[in-house]
Design a protein around this motif. Structure first.
Motif, mmCIF file in Angstrom:
data_model
loop_
_atom_site.group_PDB
_atom_site.id
_atom_site.type_symbol
_atom_site.label_atom_id
_atom_site.label_comp_id
_atom_site.label_asym_id
_atom_site.label_seq_id
_atom_site.Cartn_x
_atom_site.Cartn_y
_atom_site.Cartn_z
ATOM 1 N N THR A 1 0.787 -1.188 0.052
ATOM 2 C CA THR A 1 0.088 0.126 -0.012
ATOM 3 C C THR A 1 0.719 1.182 0.068
ATOM 4 O OG1 THR A 1 -1.983 -1.246 1.312
ATOM 5 C CG2 THR A 1 -1.888 1.127 1.291
ATOM 6 N N TRP B 1 2.640 1.697 -3.400
ATOM 7 C CA TRP B 1 1.739 1.998 -4.623
ATOM 8 C C TRP B 1 1.296 3.244 -4.204
ATOM 9 C CZ3 TRP B 1 -4.048 2.399 -4.392
ATOM 10 C CH2 TRP B 1 -4.319 2.185 -5.878
ATOM 11 N N THR B 2 1.124 3.747 -3.141
ATOM 12 C CA THR B 2 0.658 4.921 -2.806
ATOM 13 C C THR B 2 1.639 6.096 -3.358
ATOM 14 O OG1 THR B 2 -0.823 4.095 -0.993
ATOM 15 C CG2 THR B 2 -0.436 6.561 -1.087
ATOM 16 N N ASN C 1 1.579 6.631 -6.806
ATOM 17 C CA ASN C 1 0.592 7.383 -7.524
ATOM 18 C C ASN C 1 0.615 8.927 -7.069
ATOM 19 O OD1 ASN C 1 -0.744 5.069 -8.473
ATOM 20 N ND2 ASN C 1 -1.884 4.635 -6.417
ATOM 21 N N THR D 1 -3.032 2.089 -11.429
ATOM 22 C CA THR D 1 -2.336 3.243 -11.228
ATOM 23 C C THR D 1 -2.674 4.322 -12.279
ATOM 24 O OG1 THR D 1 -0.313 2.294 -9.934
ATOM 25 C CG2 THR D 1 -0.142 4.409 -11.175
ATOM 26 N N PHE E 1 -2.015 11.437 -0.923
ATOM 27 C CA PHE E 1 -1.247 10.473 -0.217
ATOM 28 C C PHE E 1 -2.699 9.853 0.789
ATOM 29 C CE2 PHE E 1 0.593 7.763 3.021
ATOM 30 C CZ PHE E 1 1.546 7.466 2.241
ATOM 31 N N ASP F 1 -5.308 8.268 -1.956
ATOM 32 C CA ASP F 1 -4.554 7.018 -2.506
ATOM 33 C C ASP F 1 -4.395 5.968 -1.419
ATOM 34 O OD1 ASP F 1 -4.818 8.478 -4.774
ATOM 35 O OD2 ASP F 1 -2.675 8.858 -4.980
ATOM 36 N N PHE F 2 -4.250 6.254 -0.372
ATOM 37 C CA PHE F 2 -3.903 5.290 0.646
ATOM 38 C C PHE F 2 -5.130 4.208 0.855
ATOM 39 C CE2 PHE F 2 -3.239 3.615 4.819
ATOM 40 C CZ PHE F 2 -2.039 3.085 4.815
ATOM 41 N N CYS G 1 -7.609 3.744 -1.106
ATOM 42 C CA CYS G 1 -8.203 3.637 -2.609
ATOM 43 C C CYS G 1 -8.812 2.240 -2.411
ATOM 44 C CB CYS G 1 -7.255 3.638 -3.640
ATOM 45 S SG CYS G 1 -8.001 3.227 -5.029
ATOM 46 N N THR H 1 -4.696 -3.998 -1.419
ATOM 47 C CA THR H 1 -4.181 -2.566 -0.759
ATOM 48 C C THR H 1 -4.865 -2.934 0.820
ATOM 49 O OG1 THR H 1 -5.799 -1.047 -1.496
ATOM 50 C CG2 THR H 1 -3.560 -1.411 -2.767
#
Length: 322
Positions: free
Chosen positions: A97, A100-101, A104, A190, A251, A254-255, A257, A275
């Motif tokens: 997570t 990936w965050t 993004n 993404t 952040f 997206d965290f 998501c 995630t």
């Protein structure tokens, strides 16, 4: 007689009643008064769910105990915390997570800054057209966006595979982007997240760039600074508070998501796509482990609080510099 009557009339006149003094709030208490209604609403709307979530984290609640046999519900202390924190899958999901965050957020901010700078250099009709397109993208629900991108990357009829094939990618025709979770998550999902984040970031950064004094830019150019130097030494320092705010908001969004991943995997994302938001849903609702979901939710809150502490410290530093 007239003098006596005048004196008598004066004695009959009653004094006006005392005026009531208005209640005024001044000084340091005034901001707290303005914040009080919002505080009451937040405590009312979030207080009860938060208390219930904390209680669930210390119980052995699941679907069967909740609806079939409530008598089996009991307090288990920190047993649920111990099982979650010792689970290697949980820590792998947390690591994935964060990585990936960060990807993004980095892509979103770089592209948004580039497009925002472009908006200040194009003609009025082109700027209006681009802003209209951005607002249209912003108005689309995330589920619709995820469905559209799933069609675009489809291995049988997807447009992306066909375009890459025409550009020379012979092996890209009927390429399955979702077979490898790393490719599906870090490329396809993404792209959906960045696509949805760009409108807000571009408009916010463009508005910030319009507030940069032109006198400073012109003075820097007179001193021999190039366009890149003006952007780096004049524009970016002024935009620093706004960049910090937009980065922190990106952040946070997206965290947590969920919709994009859930939609693109048809409601059944594989473990490689998990995630922390998807992992929470899988544990709490798909597997009916409500207590596990409560513990994961508390972990998300703690991680977000750590981010907020960093964000607030940076804002205080900026305020002290001013």
């Amino acid at each position: 007689m007239s003098v006596i009557e005048n004196r008598a009339s004066r004695r009959k006149v009653q004094p006006p009643p005392p005026r009531k003094r208005a209640v005024t709030v001044r000084g340091r208490s005034l901001p707290y008064l303005f914040l009080a209604p919002a505080t009451v609403v937040l405590v009312t709307m979030l207080g009860y769910p938060l208390v219930r979530m904390v209680m669930l984290a210390f119980q052995n609640m699941n679907n069967y105990r909740k609806f079939v046999n409530p008598g089996l519900v009991s307090w288990v202390g920190l047993d649920t915390f111990d099982s979650i924190l010792k689970d290697s899958v949980f820590w792998e999901v947390v690591r994935r997570t964060f990585v990936w965050t960060a990807l993004n957020v980095a892509l979103s901010m770089v592209l948004a800054m580039a497009i925002a700078a472009l908006l200040g250099r194009i003609s009025s009709w082109a700027r209006i057209t681009l802003i209209t397109v951005l607002l249209f993208v912003w108005s689309m629900p995330t589920i619709v966006t995820g469905t559209v991108f799933r069609w675009l990357f489809d291995n049988a009829y997807g447009v992306i595979d066909y375009i890459l094939y025409l550009c020379g990618g012979k092996g890209m025709l009927h390429h399955d982007w979702f077979a490898d979770p790393k490719q599906g998550l870090y490329v396809v999902v993404t792209s959906v997240v960045v696509w949805g984040a760009l409108p807000f970031l571009v408009l916010a950064l463009h508005a910030g760039m319009t507030q940069v004094p032109t006198e400073l830019k012109e003075a820097a150019r007179v001193d021999g600074a190039s366009t890149l130097q003006v952007y780096r030494n004049v524009t970016l320092p002024i935009l620093r508070p706004l960049l910090l705010i937009t980065t922190a908001l990106s952040f946070i969004w997206d965290f947590q998501c969920f919709n994009q991943i859930w939609t693109m995997r048809n409601g059944a994302p594989e473990q490689g796509y998990w995630t922390i938001g998807v992992y929470l849903f899988e544990q709490a609702f798909d597997r009916n482990r409500y207590s596990d979901g409560a513990v994961i939710s508390l972990a998300m809150i703690v991680l977000m609080l750590l981010l907020l502490v960093f964000y607030i410290r940076q804002m205080l530093k900026i305020g002290d510099q001013k």
